[in-house]
Write a protein that holds these residues in place. Structure first.
Motif, PDB file in Angstrom:
ATOM      1  N   VAL B 154       0.848  -1.316   0.037  1.00 42.01           N
ATOM      2  CA  VAL B 154       0.041  -0.102  -0.117  1.00 42.01           C
ATOM      3  C   VAL B 154       0.977   1.027   0.044  1.00 42.01           C
ATOM      4  CG1 VAL B 154      -1.768   1.286   1.146  1.00 42.01           C
ATOM      5  CG2 VAL B 154      -1.864  -1.210   1.334  1.00 42.01           C
ATOM      6  N   VAL B 155       2.049   1.173   0.676  1.00 46.91           N
ATOM      7  CA  VAL B 155       3.026   2.476   0.688  1.00 46.91           C
ATOM      8  C   VAL B 155       3.446   2.658  -0.697  1.00 46.91           C
ATOM      9  CG1 VAL B 155       5.153   3.101   1.562  1.00 46.91           C
ATOM     10  CG2 VAL B 155       3.637   2.060   3.231  1.00 46.91           C
ATOM     11  N   VAL B 156       3.887   1.629  -1.312  1.00 46.32           N
ATOM     12  CA  VAL B 156       4.365   1.929  -2.688  1.00 46.32           C
ATOM     13  C   VAL B 156       3.336   2.346  -3.445  1.00 46.32           C
ATOM     14  CG1 VAL B 156       5.383   0.623  -4.877  1.00 46.32           C
ATOM     15  CG2 VAL B 156       5.998   0.123  -2.161  1.00 46.32           C
ATOM     16  N   THR B 158       0.497   3.957  -2.901  1.00 48.61           N
ATOM     17  CA  THR B 158       0.232   5.359  -2.622  1.00 48.61           C
ATOM     18  C   THR B 158       1.427   6.424  -3.129  1.00 48.61           C
ATOM     19  OG1 THR B 158      -0.331   4.812  -0.188  1.00 48.61           O
ATOM     20  CG2 THR B 158      -0.142   6.954  -0.830  1.00 48.61           C
ATOM     21  N   TYR B 159       2.667   5.973  -3.027  1.00 44.42           N
ATOM     22  CA  TYR B 159       3.357   6.701  -3.836  1.00 44.42           C
ATOM     23  C   TYR B 159       3.479   6.894  -5.371  1.00 44.42           C
ATOM     24  CZ  TYR B 159       7.696   8.473  -6.027  1.00 44.42           C
ATOM     25  OH  TYR B 159       8.485   8.968  -6.941  1.00 44.42           O
ATOM     26  N   VAL B 160       2.871   5.779  -6.049  1.00 45.53           N
ATOM     27  CA  VAL B 160       2.797   5.626  -7.348  1.00 45.53           C
ATOM     28  C   VAL B 160       1.613   6.537  -7.661  1.00 45.53           C
ATOM     29  CG1 VAL B 160       2.136   3.955  -9.310  1.00 45.53           C
ATOM     30  CG2 VAL B 160       4.023   3.540  -7.728  1.00 45.53           C
ATOM     31  N   ALA B 162      -0.087   9.052  -5.821  1.00 41.79           N
ATOM     32  CA  ALA B 162      -0.079  10.240  -5.650  1.00 41.79           C
ATOM     33  C   ALA B 162       1.373  11.036  -5.716  1.00 41.79           C
ATOM     34  CB  ALA B 162      -0.488  10.481  -4.065  1.00 41.79           C
ATOM     35  N   PRO B 164       4.143  13.086  -6.375  1.00 38.72           N
ATOM     36  CA  PRO B 164       4.166  14.702  -6.329  1.00 38.72           C
ATOM     37  C   PRO B 164       5.638  14.866  -7.312  1.00 38.72           C
ATOM     38  CG  PRO B 164       5.239  13.934  -4.325  1.00 38.72           C
ATOM     39  CD  PRO B 164       4.951  12.626  -5.102  1.00 38.72           C
TER      40      PRO B 164
END
Lengths: 120, 175, 355
Positions: B154-156, B158-160, B162, B164
């Protein structure tokens, strides 16, 4: 559940205190609105534009990452509770947590390396 | 009815009223606030069923993280005051929640079931928490480890999702 | 519970709540005089001897002053946001043990509002609710400065909650319980015969991490960027005047007291004094539990006052962090360090007590 009953009492007393403070200002304070007081404060400059403009998605990223790491941190608590008792049966709990921690740290390293939290 | 059943009934009504208020509120921020109160009611229900650990986790995670995320999103998307109109708020809330409650009670009676579950005994406080913790690391060790992998995924993700990107930020802000 | 229990609980709740609420004006005086002391100037000294009546004068001013409400604010949320900040600050007090127990009319009265088995988790959960007052206050004010200040403050608070929770969990490894009263009882006695068996002796590094996270959680310097004067006017409480502003301040000082209380409970032995056990004290006081209880109450609040003075001292000594430095400190330094602290404690415990 009975242990939480005094918390309900404290909540009731705190709510009464808040209502008291609110009532105190509402009844005792004078009310003399003027154009300057009614306007939004911007260090003396005249405010223009809508205050609620879209802004950086970094804040969203911080909130989501906080949610994920909060869930992970919550799992440490049951572990810490029974850790000492379980030491009598060997290193099982320690190894289990080291594996879990490994994945948490992997996630953290990923977040830092990808510079998700650089704000400026 | 025992005090426990009063608590379940009271908290149940509270949760329903807040949930209906979330749906019919005139602005997403007020909806988020209603959601906070709703989750508090759920924590109270957990307490009534002798699970203080779950109640605290509910407040910590759901109210303290999930709804914070929702509020951040509402502020980011600049949803403002939302569209007004519709039936007067408190009337809807009152009738809707009263109606749901009555209907569910009638339905349960018709199915010949008691609407109030008795509180489980022997699962009090840290006694129950210790047993739960031991279980987590013996019988349910595999799901526990899989969960950590899942959170990493989920962390990965989220980065992909959202991500920035430096260029896009400037472009979005000068809209 | 019967009527006597209810009455005793009511009196107990009122006593602890009012004590902590009373630290707010005292803290405001300590803050201003302490700042003056460090900055080599007199501070408030006009109103009463040493300026001691100053907090009362401020309180009277806050009540009778006009409450200016700008026209564009969002009604209900603007009004209740300060109280959303105040309520969690009051609720956290429920789990703090200020003493052991008193004996009133043949009943044992625990010196805690609620003896919760999940006390530590309760404190963490309720302090995570303090964010809402700031978020809604910043948003409802319809002011660019307030909004940005509110969002920054909320991001800061959530980022530092994780190291706070993990540092506290590191101590739970030793205590084996989440019940705050049992945690304090565990800290009685000595370690190796020489050192008091306090949390700070077992995990000094963990205490340091908890202290830093506590500074950030309560928005105190060096972490007070969201509410500083030079940066964002007054951050999320720019548009608030008189009593609502005072309520925000009240919530902040009560949070300070509560988190100092948590540090004393987890790391500094709660109501114990070093090397002298409770049974010995009881013998000195002629077997009277009530006098012992009063003594423990005084010891607890003395330690809390020491921490409050530390907060004031640090505020006027160090410069503040920039926001990105703040975030980098939380995610890049504090979280890895608290995790390291947890692992090292677990490994040490295994080596000492395993198999």
């Amino acid at each position: 559940m009975e242990a939480f009953a005094p918390v309900g009492l404290l909540l009731a007393i705190a709510l009464a205190m808040c209502a008291g403070i609110l009532g105190l200002t509402t009844w005792l304070g004078p009310r003399r609105p003027s154009a300057a007081k009614l306007s939004t404060y911007e260090c003396g400059a005249i405010p223009e534009g809508n205050a609620r403009q879209p802004f950086r998605s970094r804040f969203y990223l911080i909130a989501v990452l906080f949610l994920l790491f909060d869930v992970e941190a919550v799992f440490f608590i049951p572990w810490a509770l029974v850790y000492r008792e379980s030491l009598a049966e060997g290193a099982g709990l320690l190894l289990a947590m080291l594996v879990y921690l490994g994945f948490v740290v992997l996630g953290l390293i990923y977040v830092i390396r990808k510079k998700c939290l650089e704000l400026y | 009815m025992s005090p426990n059943e009063w608590m379940i009934a009271g908290m149940g009504i509270f949760v329903l009223v807040c949930a209906v208020a979330v749906i019919f509120s005139r602005s997403p921020i007020y909806g988020a606030f209603g959601l906070v109160l709703c989750f508090f009611g759920m924590a109270g229900l957990f307490l009534a069923w002798s699970s203080p650990f779950l109640a605290m986790i509910q407040v910590l995670i759901s109210t303290g993280a999930v709804v914070v995320l929702f509020v951040f999103v509402v502020m980011l998307l600049n949803l403002g005051h939302g569209s007004g109109g519709g039936v007067a708020g408190w009337v809807t809330v009152l009738f809707a929640s009263g109606g749901i409650w009555t209907l569910s009670l009638v339905l349960l009676r018709a199915l010949n079931r008691s609407p109030f579950y008795p509180a489980p005994s022997g699962a009090q406080g840290a006694g129950g928490l210790r047993a739960f913790s031991k279980l987590l690391f013996t019988d349910y060790l595999w799901p526990f480890e899989v969960l950590s992998v899942f959170l990493l995924a989920v962390v990965v993700a989220t980065y992909v999702v959202a991500r920035p990107e430096a260029g896009n930020v400037a472009r979005k802000e000068n809209r | 519970m019967d009527w006597l229990d209810l009455g005793l609980t009511f009196v107990k709740t009122l006593a602890i709540l009012l004590t902590v609420v009373n630290t707010v004006p005292i803290m405001s005086w300590v803050e201003r005089r302490g700042a003056a002391l460090i900055q080599d100037r007199p501070g408030p000294n006009r109103v009463g001897p040493l300026g001691l009546i100053q907090p009362i004068a401020d309180f009277v001013k806050f009540i009778w002053k006009e409450d200016p409400t700008p026209a564009n604010v969002s009604g209900v949320l603007y009004t209740i946001a300060p109280f959303l900040s105040l309520l969690p600050a009051c609720l956290v007090l429920a789990a703090l043990p200020v003493g052991d127990h008193l004996v009133v009319m043949g009943r044992e009265v625990r010196m805690q509002i609620a003896d919760l088995d999940v006390g530590l988790l309760y404190v963490l959960a309720i302090s995570s609710l303090g964010i809402y007052g700031i978020l809604f206050g910043g948003w409802a004010s319809n002011n660019k400065f307030s909004l940005l200040g509110g969002l920054r403050s909320a991001s800061q608070m959530i980022s530092y909650e994780i190291p706070l929770a993990i540092a506290a969990t590191g101590m739970v490894l030793f205590y084996g319980t989440l019940n705050l009263r049992e945690i304090v009882l565990w800290q009685e006695g000595t370690l190796l015969g020489v050192l008091p068996r306090w949390g700070v002796v077992l995990q000094p590094f963990g205490f340091l991490l908890f202290l830093i996270a506590a500074f950030a959680e309560t928005n105190r310097l060096p972490f007070d960027l969201p509410e500083t004067e030079a940066e964002l006017v007054a951050g999320y409480h720019t548009e608030y005047g008189s009593m609502k502003f005072a309520t925000f301040m009240m919530a902040e000082y009560m949070n300070l007291t509560t988190i100092s209380g948590m540090m004393v409970t987890l790391y500094f032995g709660g109501w114990h004094i070093p090397w002298i056990g409770d049974s010995q004290l009881l013998a000195w006081f002629g077997g009277s539990r009530n006098i012992l209880g009063l003594f423990q109450f005084v010891v607890f609040f003395t330690k809390v006052t020491a921490f409050l003075f530390l907060f004031v001292w640090v505020r006027w000594t160090v410069p503040r962090f920039r926001f990105d430095q703040l975030m980098r400190l939380a995610w890049g330094r504090l979280i890895p360090l608290t995790l390291l602290n947890l692992v090292v404690s677990a490994v040490v415990l295994y080596l000492v007590e395993g198999r």
